[in-house]
Design a protein around this motif. Structure first.
Motif, short mmCIF file in Angstrom:
data_model
loop_
_atom_site.label_atom_id
_atom_site.label_comp_id
_atom_site.label_asym_id
_atom_site.label_seq_id
_atom_site.Cartn_x
_atom_site.Cartn_y
_atom_site.Cartn_z
N CYS A 1 0.84 -1.20 0.00
CA CYS A 1 0.00 0.00 0.00
C CYS A 1 0.87 1.25 0.00
O CYS A 1 1.90 1.30 0.69
CB CYS A 1 -0.93 0.03 1.22
N VAL A 2 0.45 2.25 -0.75
CA VAL A 2 1.11 3.55 -0.81
C VAL A 2 0.13 4.57 -0.23
O VAL A 2 -1.01 4.69 -0.70
CB VAL A 2 1.52 3.93 -2.24
N TRP A 3 0.60 5.32 0.80
CA TRP A 3 -0.25 6.26 1.52
C TRP A 3 0.29 7.68 1.37
O TRP A 3 1.50 7.89 1.26
CB TRP A 3 -0.30 5.92 3.02
N GLU A 4 -0.64 8.64 1.39
CA GLU A 4 -0.28 10.05 1.48
C GLU A 4 -0.29 10.43 2.95
O GLU A 4 -1.30 10.32 3.63
CB GLU A 4 -1.29 10.89 0.69
N MET A 5 0.89 10.86 3.46
CA MET A 5 1.05 11.02 4.90
C MET A 5 0.19 12.14 5.46
O MET A 5 -0.44 11.98 6.52
CB MET A 5 2.53 11.28 5.23
N ARG A 6 0.13 13.28 4.81
CA ARG A 6 -0.57 14.42 5.38
C ARG A 6 -2.07 14.16 5.49
O ARG A 6 -2.70 14.48 6.51
CB ARG A 6 -0.31 15.67 4.54
N TRP B 1 -2.83 3.97 -3.70
CA TRP B 1 -3.06 2.75 -4.48
C TRP B 1 -2.44 1.56 -3.77
O TRP B 1 -1.72 1.73 -2.77
CB TRP B 1 -2.49 2.88 -5.91
N GLU B 2 -2.70 0.36 -4.25
CA GLU B 2 -2.19 -0.87 -3.65
C GLU B 2 -1.96 -1.91 -4.73
O GLU B 2 -2.56 -1.86 -5.82
CB GLU B 2 -3.17 -1.40 -2.60
N MET B 3 -1.08 -2.85 -4.43
CA MET B 3 -0.76 -3.98 -5.31
C MET B 3 -0.69 -5.25 -4.48
O MET B 3 -0.25 -5.22 -3.32
CB MET B 3 0.57 -3.76 -6.04
N HIS B 4 -1.11 -6.37 -5.08
CA HIS B 4 -1.16 -7.62 -4.33
C HIS B 4 -0.41 -8.71 -5.07
O HIS B 4 -0.46 -8.81 -6.30
CB HIS B 4 -2.62 -8.07 -4.11
N ASN B 5 0.33 -9.52 -4.30
CA ASN B 5 1.00 -10.72 -4.80
C ASN B 5 0.92 -11.80 -3.73
O ASN B 5 0.65 -11.52 -2.56
CB ASN B 5 2.47 -10.43 -5.14
N ARG B 6 1.16 -13.02 -4.17
CA ARG B 6 1.16 -14.14 -3.23
C ARG B 6 2.37 -14.06 -2.31
O ARG B 6 3.41 -13.56 -2.71
CB ARG B 6 1.16 -15.46 -4.00
N HIS B 7 2.22 -14.53 -1.08
CA HIS B 7 3.25 -14.59 -0.04
C HIS B 7 3.41 -13.24 0.68
O HIS B 7 3.10 -12.17 0.12
CB HIS B 7 4.60 -15.05 -0.59
#
Length: 664
Positions: free
Chosen positions: A555-560, A566-572
């Motif tokens: 996950c990528v977050w905007e701190m302020r 956005w997010e990306m998913h993979n196994r493990h």
């Protein structure tokens, strides 16, 4: 409205002329010879007042015309009378009459004379001072004071607006440049609009080169590398804005770094543009993301581990800009050069299994621990490696970090945790320094910056009623506790202090949350619900946070704002998350290195992709969107004998319509 404006202007002129007439009469009385003492009396005062008011009354009558034609005659035709009167009046009175009559720029000649006088005074200070003193002695003191009240003040104000200050006359160019280097871009732009001389100073290449390097661009460049550093800085800032926008909108290229013969992925490390991976086959692979076809990608294993059957797993890998290191299950440690690759430049053998391996991010300093035994090795200026210290702790070492920012000129420093204690290991000291120790409260995670060490502590028993688990921050200079943050019931699993913004700390917890703490206030700045299987890895910079979880989500977050971009998913599970300005590298590493039902010895490895793990490389730079940026899979020459066969006959719709087929 026009009549009101004319009336106000006439009233202002009337009042000013009355004031000037009064000052003229007062000056005439002061300059007249003094009468005898017995002649001074009330009658003289009454006569002077009477004459003053009579003159004032006559002035008022002449200065308030009844018709516009009379005012025009006074302005246009009264020039001869004003010229006649100006001979007997002070100079400031004639200047004021000129301003009242509407003439423009009455002080141009006086300003030019003042400039010439300053230049002459600069070359001949003594003569100018003597002449000025003689002129002052000839004139009465009161008249000199009244002259400077209006004229000199007006000239000084005009000089401050129109004249160029002392940089182009009295101050050398180098000193002026020294003053200008303390200005920012906006202030330099304003100074460039003052004059031509200031523009030359504000656009000097040395100023913009320093500003460019201070902003983090072209750190290793010199002044002569660019013809215009001002344009270079502008291009770099525009590029940085584009990269930031690409990060937020997930615009760029994504590639998976795979090594098909490596079997199951064990560990990954990323630094600068190098990605290092170790596999259960005993192979170590190095990728240079700037030069994909580099021959240094193939690192050979040492002969002892290569001749072992079966070959030992790679347990830990570390890489920086110059050195790559790998530790094996049999206790061997190999070092390679990132420039040459190939054979190891250094090989170590220990009797036990390597528990932790750490490599300094900015210098060739390697530290590892096998059980309670700890060792630090470093390379000198000539490239020769030597052991700096060896020590033994009461308990096995569980985590280890090398303090960044030390380099080869300063003494290396390592922070390590063993059970419920944290130590600082300095090669110059005989014994490790105990930094933290609380019996029964083990340390769950550890990280260090150039000035502080942060550690997560798991509380047990009655201590859980005191707010739960905590994060303690210690100063490296004093060894004292400077901050204690956190009150979570879950265990802290990861901390990022090295890359976080100043006075901030980012950490992940098994309670599924990513937290940001302000070390100055000791309070939480943000709490993000991120991963339902706990946070396994986290990193932050001045505006964003990237986190990885046990469920395989990045996950990528905007701190302020605390919003997920956005997010990306993979196994493990995600075991490695590292990013720089334009690149992100994530690694999903399996927990099971020998999965059931997976015959790794088969030639066809496509059926076991789900067991291997994956390394993802994200490039958000501007070059990633150009046609020249082609992934390695698309640059294959169809002659490789290992891995997948990408030489597949593909047909596009117009080929099939025309009846032609691609030839191989």
């Amino acid at each position: 409205m026009a009549d009101m404006a004319e009336d106000e202007l006439a009233a202002f002129r009337k009042s000013w002329e009355q004031e000037l007439t009064g000052k003229q009469e007062e000056q005439r009385l002061n300059s007249a010879p003094l009468p005898p003492c017995d002649a001074l009396g009330q009658s003289s005062k009454d006569d002077s007042k009477k004459g003053y008011f009579e003159n004032l009354k006559s002035r008022n009558k002449t200065s308030s015309p009844s018709k516009p034609e009379e005012e025009g005659r006074r302005v246009g035709g009264g020039g001869g009378q004003a010229a006649a009167v100006s001979k007997d009046q002070p100079q400031y009175v004639s200047i004021a009459h000129g301003l009242l009559d509407g003439r423009t720029s009455p002080l141009l000649d006086r300003i030019q004379e003042e400039r010439s006088r300053r230049k002459r005074q600069y070359h001949n200070i003594t003569g100018g001072c003597r002449t000025s003193l003689q002129q002052q002695q000839q004139q009465p003191q009161r008249k000199l004071k009244t002259d400077r009240e209006l004229v000199d003040q007006l000239i000084q104000d005009l000089n401050e607006v129109n004249d160029i200050p002392f940089f182009d006359i009295e101050l050398p160019y180098e000193l002026a440049l020294k003053i200008f280097q303390h200005l920012n871009c906006t202030e330099l732009g304003r100074c460039a609009q003052v004059s031509r001389a200031w523009r030359v100073l504000a656009e000097d290449s040395v100023l913009w080169f320093r500003m460019c390097t201070k902003a983090g661009f072209h750190q290793e460049a010199s002044v002569s590398d660019s013809p215009c550093w001002k344009s270079t800085l502008r291009d770099c800032r525009n590029s940085a804005k584009t990269v930031c926008s690409n990060w937020k909108n997930r615009v760029g290229s994504i590639s998976q770094l795979q090594f098909e013969l490596g079997k199951v992925l064990c560990d990954v490390s990323f630094c600068d543009n190098f990605v290092l991976a170790g596999y259960t086959s005993g192979d170590v692979r190095l990728w240079d993301t700037l030069h994909w076809d580099s021959s240094a990608s193939f690192l050979k294993i040492n002969s002892l581990s290569a001749n072992s059957e079966p070959r030992p797993f790679v347990s830990h890998v570390q890489v920086n800009s110059t050195v790559a290191a790998a530790a094996y299950e049999d206790g061997c440690v190999d070092l390679w050069s990132t420039e040459t690759g190939g054979e190891p430049i250094r090989h170590y053998q220990t009797p036990g299994r390597i528990q932790v391996l750490a490599l300094s991010s900015d210098s060739p300093i390697l530290c590892w621990a096998a059980g309670p035994d700890v060792r630090i090795d470093a390379a000198d200026d000539h490239g020769y490696w030597r052991t700096l210290c060896r020590t033994q702790l009461p308990k096995p070492v569980e985590s280890l970090v090398v303090v960044p920012g030390r380099g080869q000129q300063q003494r290396p420093l390592a922070a390590l945790s063993a059970g419920d204690a944290v130590y600082l290991l300095d090669p110059r000291e005989e014994e490790p320094q105990m930094l933290h120790s609380v019996y029964g409260h083990p340390v769950t995670c550890l990280d260090a910056s150039d000035s502080h060490v942060a550690l997560g502590v798991k509380r047990t028993g009655w201590a859980m009623h005191d707010g739960g688990n905590k994060i303690h921050v210690y100063s490296l200079e004093t060894g004292k506790l400077v901050a204690t943050v956190g009150d979570s019931l879950g265990d802290f699993s990861c901390i990022n202090l090295r890359d976080s913004p100043p006075h901030l700390l980012v950490c992940g917890n098994k309670d599924r949350r990513v937290r940001v703490f302000d070390l100055r206030a000791g309070s939480s700045v943000a709490s993000l619900y991120a991963h339902h299987l706990g946070v396994t890895s986290v990193q932050a910079d001045d505006w964003k946070i990237v986190s990885g979880g046990g469920e395989g989500l990045v996950c990528v977050w905007e701190m302020r704002m605390g919003a997920k971009l956005w997010e990306m998913h993979n196994r493990h599970p995600v075991r490695h998350v590292r990013f720089n300005t334009s690149t992100l590298v994530t690694a999903n590493i399996p927990d099971d290195k020998s999965p059931r039902g997976a015959c790794i010895t088969d030639d066809d490895l496509t059926a076991h992709r789900r067991h291997r793990g994956v390394i993802c490389h994200y490039d958000f730079s501007e070059e990633a969107l150009s046609q020249d940026h082609v992934l390695p899979i698309c640059r294959s020459d169809y002659t490789e004998s290992h891995g997948y066969n990408y030489n597949i006959g593909l047909a596009v719709p117009y080929d099939s319509l025309s009846g032609s087929h691609p030839s191989h």
